[in-house]
Write an enzyme that holds these catalytic residues in place. Structure first.
Site, PDB file in Angstrom:
ATOM      1  N   HIS A  36       0.831  -1.206   0.000  1.00  0.00           N
ATOM      2  CA  HIS A  36       0.000   0.000   0.000  1.00  0.00           C
ATOM      3  C   HIS A  36       0.867   1.258   0.000  1.00  0.00           C
ATOM      4  O   HIS A  36       0.566   2.227  -0.694  1.00  0.00           O
ATOM      5  CB  HIS A  36      -0.950   0.001   1.203  1.00  0.00           C
ATOM      6  N   LYS A 101      -9.722  -8.145   8.293  1.00  0.00           N
ATOM      7  CA  LYS A 101     -10.385  -8.427   9.564  1.00  0.00           C
ATOM      8  C   LYS A 101     -10.323  -7.186  10.438  1.00  0.00           C
ATOM      9  O   LYS A 101      -9.409  -6.382  10.331  1.00  0.00           O
ATOM     10  CB  LYS A 101      -9.762  -9.632  10.272  1.00  0.00           C
TER      11      LYS A 101
END
Length: 179
Positions: A36, A101
């Site tokens: 990222h 999650k």
């Protein structure tokens, strides 16, 4: 469990609600923290990303290597909040879904609603099970990041739940929740 064939359509996204169980099949891309950060730098420099964000799904996973019997090793989700600083921009550029999650920050929730996108959650601790849903795996960028390299995965019946739907309903928000 609702069967979803990727890429996602706007109609499918609109039909999903926080807490719904889904089985995802199709192409998804892997990216974690380091990937990222590099993608954010590419965007800043006006350079192309390793894959087209439009309609894509990113799975926050750093799979372990496979062996003679397995295409890929454990492929369980990582904590999504570590990518929250990057996610709104990626959603604004066309990303339609993320899988991970845990909770997401308010800026991510707002970007999900603004872009009619969705956040799926996968069950942590089930990496070996998740790996059996992966039918192909190709590293497409940042090889030097090893397990955090960007991969193109084809999945079949990857089990997930809708964590945040396109209306901003959040499975983790228990205030008045029917979940």
């Amino acid at each position: 469990m609702k069967e979803i064939h990727l890429p996602l359509t706007e109609e499918e996204i609109a039909s999903l609600h926080a807490g719904d169980g889904v089985l995802l099949s199709g192409v998804i891309y892997t990216a974690r923290d380091a990937a990222h950060k590099r993608m954010a730098q590419l965007i800043k420099e006006g350079k192309p990303l390793p894959f087209d964000l439009n309609g894509s799904v990113i799975y926050y996973v750093g799979p372990t290597p496979g062996d003679d019997r397995h295409l890929i090793g454990s492929a369980g989700p990582t904590t999504s909040s570590r990518m929250d600083v990057y996610t709104p921009k990626l959603l604004d550029l066309g990303l339609k879904a993320t899988i991970g999650k845990g909770r997401r920050c308010e800026a991510v929730k707002e970007a999900i609603v603004r872009n009619k996108a969705i956040y799926f959650i996968a069950v942590g601790g089930a990496g070996a099970l998740m790996s059996h849903c992966i039918t192909s795996c190709e590293t497409i960028a940042f090889d030097d990041l090893l397990s955090e390299a960007v991969r193109k995965l084809t999945v079949k019946d990857l089990p997930c739940f809708v964590g945040i739907d396109a209306s901003g309903n959040d499975i983790y928000d228990t205030k008045g929740s029917q979940l």
